[in-house]
Design an enzyme around this catalytic site. Structure first.
Site, short mmCIF file in Angstrom:
data_model
loop_
_atom_site.label_atom_id
_atom_site.label_comp_id
_atom_site.label_asym_id
_atom_site.label_seq_id
_atom_site.Cartn_x
_atom_site.Cartn_y
_atom_site.Cartn_z
N SER A 54 3.59 -15.94 -38.47
CA SER A 54 3.32 -15.40 -37.13
C SER A 54 3.55 -13.88 -37.10
O SER A 54 2.86 -13.16 -36.37
CB SER A 54 4.15 -16.11 -36.06
OG SER A 54 5.51 -15.83 -36.22
N ILE A 104 14.58 -13.64 -52.93
CA ILE A 104 15.38 -12.41 -53.00
C ILE A 104 14.64 -11.40 -53.89
O ILE A 104 14.09 -11.77 -54.93
CB ILE A 104 16.79 -12.72 -53.54
CG1 ILE A 104 17.55 -13.50 -52.47
CG2 ILE A 104 17.53 -11.44 -53.91
CD1 ILE A 104 18.89 -14.02 -52.92
N HIS A 134 14.59 -9.67 -39.85
CA HIS A 134 15.59 -10.74 -39.88
C HIS A 134 15.88 -11.18 -38.44
O HIS A 134 16.04 -10.34 -37.56
CB HIS A 134 16.86 -10.22 -40.55
CG HIS A 134 17.92 -11.27 -40.69
ND1 HIS A 134 17.82 -12.32 -41.57
CD2 HIS A 134 19.07 -11.46 -40.01
CE1 HIS A 134 18.87 -13.11 -41.44
NE2 HIS A 134 19.65 -12.61 -40.50
C1 GRF Z 1 11.03 -14.94 -38.84
O1 GRF Z 1 11.99 -15.47 -37.96
C2 GRF Z 1 11.62 -13.79 -39.61
O2 GRF Z 1 12.58 -13.07 -38.90
C3 GRF Z 1 12.28 -14.48 -40.78
O3 GRF Z 1 11.43 -15.53 -41.10
C4 GRF Z 1 10.67 -15.91 -39.95
C5 GRF Z 1 9.24 -15.82 -40.33
O4 GRF Z 1 8.39 -16.32 -39.33
N1 GRF Z 1 12.52 -13.55 -41.86
P1 GRF Z 1 6.83 -16.19 -39.49
O5 GRF Z 1 6.45 -16.82 -40.82
O6 GRF Z 1 6.47 -14.74 -39.44
O7 GRF Z 1 6.27 -16.97 -38.33
#
Ligand code: GRF
Length: 231
Positions: free
Chosen positions: A29, A108, A125
């Site tokens: 997303s 990582i 994050h």
């Molecule tokens: C998000 O909550 C981002 O902060 C974390 O992983 C999730 C990814 O969501 N690192 P999407 O795949 O972009 O919907």
């Protein structure tokens, strides 16, 4: 660890856009939000490739729907992080990438990639770092009883979610929240600040001084403490 450095002195006034490679593992997303901002001409950046370590990542379909080259690099086929990163890097470099954006990428990053793209790898994050780094940040926020949660865009360094913080947005935590409802509320803010930070990067407005990131010509608003800088 970091010398003062202004990230990407871009040519915003026209010709060249920042070339962004997006690394994903899942839904995508955030990728979608970056694509949408880019297609709406709200970003001086174009996504040149999307790379997933998982074949079933919906993010790959999102990329293909927008004619963005999409790749699957299976991490389990590589003996270590470094060789996996080298494989990813070869695609990234093939596309003349300026900036790597991690968007839900669950691997990582090794020193191999950090050395190849110094101060040019971003991550988002779902917590107000330095609180709740690592997996299941929203769940850990709920368990700890915090009243305000949020998201952070930061440069990637060798630690887990420890790099210099570029931008944060906050959301309230309600009594009835579940991990899902809180995640969704945070995600809405992610979709705003990630493209916002990429644009700041493209405009060459991000400077890193040690741990501190300075945004030139940032709009500050003392009445609105829910995001900083303002987008
Ligand atoms: C998000 O909550 C981002 O902060 C974390 O992983 C999730 C990814 O969501 N690192 P999407 O795949 O972009 O919907």
């Amino acid at each position: 660890m970091f010398e003062p450095v202004t990230a990407h002195q871009s040519e915003v006034r026209g010709i060249s856009k920042v070339r962004v490679a997006v690394l994903v593992s899942g839904n995508g997303s955030n990728l979608q939000s970056i694509i949408d901002h880019s297609e709406a001409d709200k970003l001086n950046a174009s996504i040149v490739c999307v790379i997933s370590n998982r074949a079933d990542a919906y993010a790959l379909e999102r990329a293909s729907k927008h004619q963005i080259p999409a790749y699957h690099v299976n991490h389990s086929e590589y003996p270590d992080r470094e060789s996996f990163d080298a494989a990813v890097l070869s695609i990234v470099k093939e596309h003349d990438t300026d900036l790597i954006v991690l968007a839900g990428f669950n691997r990582i990053i090794s020193q191999v990639m950090l050395d190849a793209f110094p101060m040019a790898i971003l991550n988002i994050h779902p917590a107000l770092l330095p609180s709740f780094p690592g997996n299941r940040a929203q769940r850990n926020a709920l368990l700890s009883g915090v009243k305000i949660a949020g998201c952070t865009v930061h440069f990637v360094d060798s630690g887990t979610d420890t790099g210099p913080i570029i931008a944060q947005a906050a959301v309230p935590v309600f009594d009835g929240d579940t991990e899902e409802t809180l995640s969704q509320r945070i995600l809405c803010q992610e979709h705003r600040i990630y493209p916002g930070v990429i644009q700041l990067y493209a405009e060459g407005r991000i400077t890193v001084e040690g741990r501190k990131v300075v945004i030139s010509r940032a709009t500050e608003c003392f009445a609105d403490f829910l995001e900083n800088p303002r987008f």
